[in-house]
Design a protein around this motif. Structure first.
Motif, short mmCIF file in Angstrom:
data_model
loop_
_atom_site.label_atom_id
_atom_site.label_comp_id
_atom_site.label_asym_id
_atom_site.label_seq_id
_atom_site.Cartn_x
_atom_site.Cartn_y
_atom_site.Cartn_z
N GLU A 99 0.85 -1.22 0.00
CA GLU A 99 0.00 0.00 0.00
C GLU A 99 0.87 1.26 0.00
O GLU A 99 0.51 2.27 -0.58
CB GLU A 99 -0.91 0.01 1.25
CG GLU A 99 -1.94 -1.09 1.29
CD GLU A 99 -3.16 -0.81 0.42
OE1 GLU A 99 -3.58 0.35 0.37
OE2 GLU A 99 -3.67 -1.75 -0.21
N ARG A 100 2.03 1.14 0.68
CA ARG A 100 2.94 2.30 0.77
C ARG A 100 3.92 2.36 -0.41
O ARG A 100 4.83 3.18 -0.42
CB ARG A 100 3.75 2.23 2.07
CG ARG A 100 2.94 2.28 3.35
CD ARG A 100 3.83 2.54 4.56
NE ARG A 100 4.90 1.55 4.72
CZ ARG A 100 4.78 0.44 5.44
NH1 ARG A 100 3.64 0.17 6.07
NH2 ARG A 100 5.79 -0.39 5.56
N ASP A 101 3.74 1.44 -1.38
CA ASP A 101 4.64 1.36 -2.54
C ASP A 101 6.07 0.98 -2.17
O ASP A 101 7.02 1.31 -2.88
CB ASP A 101 4.68 2.70 -3.32
CG ASP A 101 3.44 2.89 -4.16
OD1 ASP A 101 2.80 1.89 -4.50
OD2 ASP A 101 3.10 4.05 -4.47
N SER A 104 6.73 -4.38 -4.74
CA SER A 104 6.01 -4.39 -6.03
C SER A 104 4.82 -5.34 -6.06
O SER A 104 4.03 -5.32 -7.00
CB SER A 104 6.98 -4.75 -7.16
OG SER A 104 7.54 -6.02 -6.91
N THR A 105 4.69 -6.21 -5.05
CA THR A 105 3.58 -7.15 -5.03
C THR A 105 3.11 -7.37 -3.59
O THR A 105 3.94 -7.39 -2.68
CB THR A 105 3.97 -8.51 -5.65
OG1 THR A 105 2.96 -9.48 -5.35
CG2 THR A 105 5.28 -9.02 -5.11
N PRO A 106 1.79 -7.50 -3.38
CA PRO A 106 1.30 -7.70 -2.01
C PRO A 106 1.44 -9.14 -1.52
O PRO A 106 1.23 -9.41 -0.34
CB PRO A 106 -0.19 -7.33 -2.13
CG PRO A 106 -0.55 -7.65 -3.55
CD PRO A 106 0.69 -7.37 -4.36
N GLU A 107 1.80 -10.07 -2.40
CA GLU A 107 1.83 -11.49 -2.04
C GLU A 107 3.16 -11.89 -1.42
O GLU A 107 4.21 -11.77 -2.05
CB GLU A 107 1.53 -12.34 -3.29
CG GLU A 107 1.58 -13.83 -3.07
CD GLU A 107 0.78 -14.31 -1.87
OE1 GLU A 107 1.40 -14.84 -0.93
OE2 GLU A 107 -0.45 -14.16 -1.87
N LEU A 108 3.11 -12.38 -0.19
CA LEU A 108 4.31 -12.79 0.54
C LEU A 108 5.08 -13.87 -0.21
O LEU A 108 6.32 -13.89 -0.20
CB LEU A 108 3.91 -13.30 1.93
CG LEU A 108 5.05 -13.71 2.86
CD1 LEU A 108 5.95 -12.52 3.20
CD2 LEU A 108 4.50 -14.33 4.14
#
Length: 200
Positions: A99-101, A104-108
């Protein structure tokens, strides 16, 4: 012809002696050397030797995080992974960073370098029935596709198959035909078959 030439070359290195037993000993040694050379020339390297792996490399139990990544790369999702507190905490943190950039991806499971858990936390992931079931289902389907259906696949066999596939994918010089051949060799190998039997 080849053997006679080699034997003549080896005999030329002998120290001069008139003792019959010494000469016989030298001749026997040279014949053993020739046999070893011939055996090496005739040796066809196994798929393990070509890949520079040993059976022990594939007998090690991978971390549950590694298994999750492997399945995720094949679009096989293990939803219950988020029920393990340590994983969920890292996943939530990853999403916040996305969310804070910061990433590059939200997936752990897409994190690089790959994220690993502490041993006890990883064991909680390994204990998830969904993880075991989905890895085994993938392995059964892979074995069947390569002509070795294994209806009673053990978890150990499934991890062996996973590690072999990983190793083949890392070697960019191999063709799909060669990879298929290696998988068939792995499926028919003694150590894979033994992994399907209950240990005494």
């Amino acid at each position: 012809m080849y053997d006679q030439e080699m034997l003549a070359k080896l005999q030329a290195t002998w120290p001069e002696t008139t003792d019959y037993l010494t000469k016989l000993g030298q001749l026997n040694n040279d014949l053993m050397v020739l046999r070893d050379i011939q055996a090496a020339d005739e040796h066809i390297p196994s798929w393990l030797e070509i890949l520079a792996y040993s059976e022990d490399d594939f007998a090690k139990t991978p971390t549950a995080m590694r298994v999750l990544r492997f399945l995720y790369e094949r679009q096989i999702m293990v939803a219950s992974r988020r029920t393990v507190p340590a994983f969920q905490e890292l996943q939530v943190d990853r999403e916040a960073r996305y969310e804070r950039d910061d990433v590059s991806t939200p997936e752990l499971l897409e994190a690089y370098p790959p994220v690993e858990l502490l041993e006890a936390e990883d064991a909680m992931l390994w204990a998830l029935p969904e993880l075991q079931k989905k890895l085994t289902a993938w392995a059964k389907e892979t074995a069947a596709r390569h002509g070795s259906p294994t209806p009673l696949m053990t978890l150990t066999q499934a991890t062996i198959l996973m590690l072999v596939v990983e190793a083949l994918e890392q070697d960019l010089n191999t063709s799909p035909e060669w990879q298929a051949e290696c998988l068939q060799s792995a499926l028919s190998s003694e150590f894979y078959q033994q992994a399907g039997s209950p240990q005494p």
